[in-house]
Design an enzyme around this catalytic site. Structure first.
Site, PDB file in Angstrom:
ATOM      1  N   SER A 236     -70.299 -41.923  30.773  1.00  0.00           N
ATOM      2  CA  SER A 236     -70.495 -41.377  29.431  1.00  0.00           C
ATOM      3  C   SER A 236     -69.182 -40.740  28.977  1.00  0.00           C
ATOM      4  CB  SER A 236     -71.585 -40.292  29.484  1.00  0.00           C
ATOM      5  OG  SER A 236     -71.570 -39.525  28.297  1.00  0.00           O
TER       6      SER A 236
ATOM      7  N   TYR B  38     -76.066 -33.000  34.355  1.00  0.00           N
ATOM      8  CA  TYR B  38     -75.898 -34.356  33.815  1.00  0.00           C
ATOM      9  C   TYR B  38     -74.405 -34.659  33.666  1.00  0.00           C
ATOM     10  CZ  TYR B  38     -75.800 -38.297  30.623  1.00  0.00           C
ATOM     11  OH  TYR B  38     -75.529 -39.524  30.050  1.00  0.00           O
TER      12      TYR B  38
HETATM   13  N1  LIG Z   1     -78.028 -42.947  24.887  1.00  0.00           N
HETATM   14  C1  LIG Z   1     -76.881 -42.286  24.875  1.00  0.00           C
HETATM   15  O1  LIG Z   1     -76.537 -41.594  23.891  1.00  0.00           O
HETATM   16  C2  LIG Z   1     -75.958 -42.395  26.052  1.00  0.00           C
HETATM   17  C3  LIG Z   1     -74.647 -41.911  25.912  1.00  0.00           C
HETATM   18  C4  LIG Z   1     -73.768 -41.992  26.978  1.00  0.00           C
HETATM   19  C5  LIG Z   1     -74.191 -42.563  28.165  1.00  0.00           C
HETATM   20  N2  LIG Z   1     -75.473 -43.024  28.297  1.00  0.00           N
HETATM   21  C6  LIG Z   1     -75.876 -43.603  29.578  1.00  0.00           C
HETATM   22  O2  LIG Z   1     -76.408 -44.891  29.349  1.00  0.00           O
HETATM   23  C7  LIG Z   1     -77.284 -45.238  30.421  1.00  0.00           C
HETATM   24  C8  LIG Z   1     -78.552 -45.842  29.865  1.00  0.00           C
HETATM   25  O3  LIG Z   1     -79.217 -44.894  29.083  1.00  0.00           O
HETATM   26  P1  LIG Z   1     -79.993 -45.302  27.756  1.00  0.00           P
HETATM   27  O4  LIG Z   1     -79.352 -44.581  26.652  1.00  0.00           O
HETATM   28  O5  LIG Z   1     -80.150 -46.762  27.675  1.00  0.00           O
HETATM   29  O6  LIG Z   1     -81.386 -44.556  28.049  1.00  0.00           O
HETATM   30  P2  LIG Z   1     -82.879 -45.075  28.137  1.00  0.00           P
HETATM   31  O7  LIG Z   1     -83.224 -45.928  26.974  1.00  0.00           O
HETATM   32  O8  LIG Z   1     -83.692 -43.841  28.376  1.00  0.00           O
HETATM   33  O9  LIG Z   1     -82.902 -45.978  29.454  1.00  0.00           O
HETATM   34  C9  LIG Z   1     -82.928 -45.427  30.744  1.00  0.00           C
HETATM   35  C10 LIG Z   1     -83.367 -46.504  31.713  1.00  0.00           C
HETATM   36  O10 LIG Z   1     -83.372 -45.953  33.031  1.00  0.00           O
HETATM   37  C11 LIG Z   1     -84.650 -46.175  33.627  1.00  0.00           C
HETATM   38  N3  LIG Z   1     -84.981 -45.078  34.518  1.00  0.00           N
HETATM   39  C12 LIG Z   1     -85.138 -43.765  34.187  1.00  0.00           C
HETATM   40  N4  LIG Z   1     -85.500 -43.060  35.265  1.00  0.00           N
HETATM   41  C13 LIG Z   1     -85.572 -43.941  36.292  1.00  0.00           C
HETATM   42  C14 LIG Z   1     -85.915 -43.818  37.667  1.00  0.00           C
HETATM   43  N5  LIG Z   1     -86.270 -42.641  38.184  1.00  0.00           N
HETATM   44  N6  LIG Z   1     -85.886 -44.920  38.457  1.00  0.00           N
HETATM   45  C15 LIG Z   1     -85.547 -46.128  37.931  1.00  0.00           C
HETATM   46  N7  LIG Z   1     -85.212 -46.306  36.642  1.00  0.00           N
HETATM   47  C16 LIG Z   1     -85.229 -45.223  35.831  1.00  0.00           C
HETATM   48  C17 LIG Z   1     -85.623 -46.240  32.434  1.00  0.00           C
HETATM   49  O11 LIG Z   1     -86.804 -46.969  32.723  1.00  0.00           O
HETATM   50  P3  LIG Z   1     -88.186 -46.315  33.247  1.00  0.00           P
HETATM   51  O12 LIG Z   1     -88.434 -45.108  32.417  1.00  0.00           O
HETATM   52  O13 LIG Z   1     -89.185 -47.419  33.089  1.00  0.00           O
HETATM   53  O14 LIG Z   1     -87.954 -45.996  34.671  1.00  0.00           O
HETATM   54  C18 LIG Z   1     -84.769 -47.008  31.426  1.00  0.00           C
HETATM   55  O15 LIG Z   1     -84.847 -48.386  31.695  1.00  0.00           O
HETATM   56  C19 LIG Z   1     -77.468 -43.952  31.239  1.00  0.00           C
HETATM   57  O16 LIG Z   1     -76.633 -44.029  32.376  1.00  0.00           O
HETATM   58  C20 LIG Z   1     -76.972 -42.861  30.302  1.00  0.00           C
HETATM   59  O17 LIG Z   1     -76.473 -41.755  31.016  1.00  0.00           O
HETATM   60  C21 LIG Z   1     -76.366 -42.952  27.261  1.00  0.00           C
END
Ligand SMILES: NC(=O)c1ccc[n+]([C@@H]2O[C@H](COP(=O)([O-])OP(=O)(O)OC[C@H]3O[C@@H](n4cnc5c(N)ncnc54)[C@H](OP(=O)(O)O)[C@@H]3O)[C@@H](O)[C@H]2O)c1
Length: 291
Positions: free
Chosen positions: A143, A156
């Site tokens: 991130s 985080y």
């Molecule tokens: N969105 C942002 O603004 C942002 C910014 C910077 C970086 N990121 C990074 O991008 C990545 C993806 O995030 P996203 O934004 O796509 O969020 P998201 O839509 O909430 O997706 C998170 C994914 O992780 C899975 N997950 C969560 N807990 C889990 C567990 N205990 N075991 C296995 N799988 C799990 C979720 O599926 P289930 O709930 O079905 O398990 C979902 O598929 C992360 O590494 C996040 O830190 C996001």
């Protein structure tokens, strides 16, 4: 007809957001995919969609990577099914807002296991095969906040700093091999992440946010170009460059102010209650003394 590609991508966090968008793009390129997340129903219907739309083999493995034996369950399933990934997308992670001292030990442990330990263990499992065939690619999702401390999202932010450091070190260790290692450091992306982390975006954040699909597209391009670090979006890239010139202590101070102002510190209610309790206790003491 089933794709003849020899590429198999293992994607964690594939049920929603960035992971799902990356899985869709890889499948559209004919690559076979193994999808990992907790929600079995979501994974299975997404896997069926990918197979019927793109003719790839798509398998869902439901497991909780924040549980102490979650990664072992995943690895056991990979071994039984003889899945040998040539691509690894470490995307699953959760965030959480609020004061560190208000966070439960159990919630913090789960976050550390998912955001750091799972990445290390899964990478350690898939690398020997990639090294044996001298071919592969790894995309670790970090991130933009990995570059500075994040008050009221302290753990985080620290897990993302870990991911960035680990990814850059691994990249150097694999120099000379045909294995690409790229760190993806997005800014704000419109996904379920914010809701899961317990906050809503401000209008400014929402207006400048990228979609998961935009991030997935540019991330896979950066991985194909074997880039070390990729910050998707021009404005984000400029911001990341500018932030690198500012002392991290100052950024931490500004971030703390922002988190308090947007209610993400979750202190207002608690501190008001504390003030009321202290006043009440003082009143009681004074009343008792005057009796
Ligand atoms: N969105 C942002 O603004 C942002 C910014 C910077 C970086 N990121 C990074 O991008 C990545 C993806 O995030 P996203 O934004 O796509 O969020 P998201 O839509 O909430 O997706 C998170 C994914 O992780 C899975 N997950 C969560 N807990 C889990 C567990 N205990 N075991 C296995 N799988 C799990 C979720 O599926 P289930 O709930 O079905 O398990 C979902 O598929 C992360 O590494 C996040 O830190 C996001």
């Amino acid at each position: 007809m089933i794709s003849q590609s020899s590429e198999l991508a293992l994607i964690t966090g594939a049920s929603s957001g960035i992971g799902r968008a990356i899985a869709e793009r890889l499948a559209s390129q004919g690559k076979h995919v193994v999808l990992v997340a907790r929600n079995r129903d979501k994974l299975e219907s997404f896997a069926r969609h990918l197979t019927s739309t793109y003719g790839v083999r798509a398998t869902g493995i439901a497991c909780d990577l924040a549980e102490p034996d979650g990664v072992h369950q995943l690895i056991a399933a990979l071994v039984i099914e003889q899945h040998k990934p040539t691509m690894l997308i470490n995307c699953a992670a959760v965030g959480a807002t609020g004061a560190f001292w208000d966070s439960s030990h159990a919630a913090l442990s789960r976050m550390l296991l998912l955001n750091t330990d799972a990445i290390v263990q899964i990478t350690r499992h898939v690398l020997p095969h990639m090294l044996a065939i001298n071919h592969g690619s790894i995309l670790n999702v970090s991130s933009m906040v990995s570059a500075f401390p994040v008050p009221f999202m302290a753990c985080y932010g620290a897990t993302k700093a870990f991911v960035s450091s680990f990814t850059q070190a691994l990249r150097q260790e694999l120099r000379g091999s045909d294995i690409a290692v790229t760190e993806l450091s997005p800014g704000v992306v419109l996904t379920e992440f914010q809701q899961a982390a317990g906050y809503t975006l401000t209008d400014t954040e929402r207006n400048s946010a990228m979609t998961a699909d935009q991030v997935a597209e540019s991330a896979l391009r950066a991985l194909a170009q074997r880039r070390a670090v990729h910050v998707p979006g021009l404005l984000n890239a400029i911001a990341a460059f500018a932030l690198a010139l500012v002392p991290t202590r100052f950024i931490a101070w500004c971030t703390a102010r922002f988190m308090r102002k947007t209610g993400r510190a979750k202190l207002q209610a608690a501190s008001r209650i504390d003030v009321l309790r202290i006043r009440e206790a003082r009143h009681k003491d004074i009343a008792q003394m005057s009796e």
